[in-house]
Design an enzyme around this catalytic site. Structure first.
Site, PDB file in Angstrom:
ATOM      1  N   THR A  28      73.570  39.625-117.990  1.00  0.00           N
ATOM      2  CA  THR A  28      72.955  38.634-117.114  1.00  0.00           C
ATOM      3  C   THR A  28      73.787  38.522-115.841  1.00  0.00           C
ATOM      4  O   THR A  28      74.936  38.094-115.892  1.00  0.00           O
ATOM      5  CB  THR A  28      72.876  37.264-117.823  1.00  0.00           C
ATOM      6  OG1 THR A  28      72.229  37.442-119.083  1.00  0.00           O
ATOM      7  CG2 THR A  28      72.101  36.264-116.985  1.00  0.00           C
ATOM      8  N   LYS A 140      77.507  41.759-126.022  1.00  0.00           N
ATOM      9  CA  LYS A 140      76.358  40.933-125.670  1.00  0.00           C
ATOM     10  C   LYS A 140      75.119  41.668-126.176  1.00  0.00           C
ATOM     11  O   LYS A 140      74.322  42.212-125.402  1.00  0.00           O
ATOM     12  CB  LYS A 140      76.302  40.701-124.163  1.00  0.00           C
ATOM     13  CG  LYS A 140      75.572  39.419-123.772  1.00  0.00           C
ATOM     14  CD  LYS A 140      75.895  39.035-122.336  1.00  0.00           C
ATOM     15  CE  LYS A 140      74.987  37.924-121.855  1.00  0.00           C
ATOM     16  NZ  LYS A 140      75.466  36.599-122.209  1.00  0.00           N
ATOM     17  N   GLU A 173      83.943  29.932-128.340  1.00  0.00           N
ATOM     18  CA  GLU A 173      83.347  29.925-126.995  1.00  0.00           C
ATOM     19  C   GLU A 173      82.470  28.697-126.842  1.00  0.00           C
ATOM     20  O   GLU A 173      82.559  27.765-127.644  1.00  0.00           O
ATOM     21  CB  GLU A 173      82.543  31.220-126.777  1.00  0.00           C
ATOM     22  CG  GLU A 173      81.450  31.458-127.814  1.00  0.00           C
ATOM     23  CD  GLU A 173      80.906  32.897-127.815  1.00  0.00           C
ATOM     24  OE1 GLU A 173      81.483  33.760-127.149  1.00  0.00           O
ATOM     25  OE2 GLU A 173      79.904  33.134-128.506  1.00  0.00           O
TER      26      GLU A 173
END
Lengths: 274, 274
Positions: A28, A140, A173
Site C-alpha cells: 500500500t 504483507k 504492532e
C-alpha cells in the site's frame, strides 16, 4: 481506476489463487504528486516475500510503469498493488506454471483528522491476539483475517488504532500499523520474526534512525514496556506517524523524538504531512 | 461452470474482500449423482463460522438451489462453495453494509489412485508448523497460505498426504485432511481449538462412532501418539478415508476399524467409494 495485468479491468478470474487461498502479497503506497512514495522499500519487501512464498515477482520496471500510469495525475492518493500467485486449479498444490497476477488500484486519500498526526491519538489494547508463525511473519501477504477481526474489535469505539499482542503476550504492532517506543532517548520496536508485518515506514525508521543520532533496537517487547515508555507512536505508509497521547489511564507526553522522526520521514518523502 | 451470486460468471470484482483479505469461508463438497453429499454437516459448519466472522450467511435454501442447479447432471464431481464478506473499500474495517458474495464452482473429480482408499498411503511428517489462534481455529476460512506452503513442501515427493503439527508440537491434521488414530479399539482425533480445520468428515465420524460401538475421543495428540497407534487414517470430503500404511519407518497394519469406518461413511453417503 484498476489495472489487472496492465489492462483497465476491475474483474478477476475466480480461478485466481488470491480468491481461493489468499495466495499472494500486497503493498500500500502513499501517492504524492503522481509519485508512489518509498518505492524502493516497498519493492524490496515485495521481492523478498515473493521469494519466501515461491511466487515469481514481476519485473519492478514493469510494476513501476503500471503504477506510474495509474497514479500520474494524483496529487494525493493511496495506491494498492496486489501480486497473487496467479490462476490455478482446485486444491492447494501449486499450479505447474502459474503466471502471477498484478492488480493495481488507486484509492482516495483517507480523511484521517489532521490532529492524529499533529497532536496524537488515544489508543487501546486489543483483546484478540495474533498467531505466531515464523514462516508467514513479516510479510504483507493476503491472509489478513486477523487484521479484519482486530479492526472489528474497534468498531464503534473512538480508538483509531490499538496495540496488538501475539498469543505469547508479546507486543507486535497496531491493527494496521507498526509501533515504536521511545525510552531514555532511544527507539525500540518489536521483533517481528514470529508475527506481524514488517512495515515499510518501520524499515525506513530503522534505517534512518542513525541519521538522527538515535539508537533503534528491535527486540521482543511486552505491554509493560509500552506503558512505561516515554513516547509511543504508530506508523504506516498512509497514516504516516501517529503519536499516542494515551493508552488506558496512562498519558504519554508527546516529546521531541516522535516529532523529529515525523519530520525526518516527511523530509525524506517517505510519508506525507497531513 | 461457475455461478457468482446466482449468475453464470467467472469474474469477481476486485473490490471483493475475498481477494483483498481472504475475508470469507469455503466448503468443498463431493457430488454424487447430482447430490452434494453431507449437505447438513457442511451448512452447519458454514453457518457457525459465519457467525464467528460476523458474515451474514446466505439462506441455506438459496444455496441449495444454486448448488443443485450447477451439479444436477454431475455423476461424480467436486463442488466448491465460497462465501465472502462481499465488496468493501480499501482498509481492513468492515464495510457498513456488505452483501456477502456466493461463488459456486464445479470441478472434475480428482484422479486419486483407487488404492489410496483401498490399500492406504505412505505418509510423512511436514517440517513446517501451523500457527495457533483460537479465534480462527476450526473454520474453513479463505486464509490458506499455511496449507499452500505445506503442500509446497510435499511437491515432488511421493507422499500424497502428511501429518502436520502446530508450533507447540501438537498433531493437528493433514495438509488437506483430518487425521484419526486407532489405539486399543478406540478412535482418537486431535483437539482443534487452537489450530486446524474441523472437517465435515471428521465431524461425521465423531457423530457416527457410537453406531459402530466405538469410543471417539478428541484431545491434544503428539507425534508419538501417531507413531504408537494401531491404525492411522486421513479423511476429507473428496478423498474419503485414506488409511496410512507407513510413516517413516513405522508400518501400520490396516486393520478392521479403519475399514469399518470407511464402510459406514460410504453407506451413510458421506463419502464416495473410489
Amino acid at each position: 481506476v484498476i489495472l489487472i495485468n496492465g489492462e483497465l479491468n476491475d474483474k478477476l478470474s475466480v480461478r485466481d489463487r488470491a480468491i481461493q487461498y489468499g495466495d499472494g502479497l500486497f503493498e500500500t503506497f502513499a501517492v504524492k504528486n503522481g509519485e508512489a512514495l518509498a518505492w524502493d522499500l516497498h519493492i524490496t519487501r515485495l521481492q523478498s516475500s515473493s521469494i519466501r512464498l515461491g511466487i515469481e515477482c514481476p519485473d519492478p520496471a514493469l510494476l513501476k510503469r503500471e503504477v506510474s500510469s495509474i497514479s500520474q495525475h494524483a496529487r494525493r492518493a493511496v495506491l494498492k498493488l496486489i501480486i497473487s500467485r496467479g490462476e490455478g486449479g482446485r486444491g492447494y498444490q501449486l499450479p505447474t506454471s502459474a503466471l502471477p497476477t498484478r492488480i493495481i488500484s488507486l484509492h482516495e486519500w483517507p480523511d484521517y483528522p489532521v490532529n492524529y498526526m499533529n497532536e496524537g491519538i488515544v489508543a487501546t489494547v486489543c483483546k484478540m491476539r495474533m498467531a505466531c508463525n515464523p514462516v508467514l511473519a513479516g510479510m504483507k501477504h493476503l491472509n489478513r483475517l486477523e487484521q479484519v477481526l482486530l479492526k472489528k474489535e474497534l468498531l464503534g469505539s473512538d480508538f483509531p488504532e490499538a496495540v496488538v499482542l501475539d498469543i505469547n503476550d508479546n507486543v507486535i504492532e497496531g491493527c494496521m500499523s507498526n509501533i515504536f517506543l521511545v525510552k531514555n532517548k532511544q527507539l525500540f520496536t518489536p521483533d517481528l520474526s514470529n508475527s506481524g508485518v514488517e512495515g515499510v515506514v518501520r524499515e525506513g525508521i530503522v534505517q534512518l534512525a542513525e541519521s538522527l543520532k538515535l539508537k533503534c533496537e528491535i527486540l521482543p517487547l511486552q505491554i509493560n514496556d509500552v506503558m512505561n515508555a516515554d513516547e509511543v507512536f504508530f506508523c504506516n505508509s498512509v497514516a504516516g506517524i501517529w503519536p499516542v497521547k494515551k493508552i488506558n489511564d496512562k498519558i504519554f507526553t508527546m516529546e521531541s523524538i516522535t516529532r523529529r522522526v515525523q519530520k525526518l520521514l516527511i523530509d525524506k518523502n517517505l510519508i506525507i504531512a497531513q
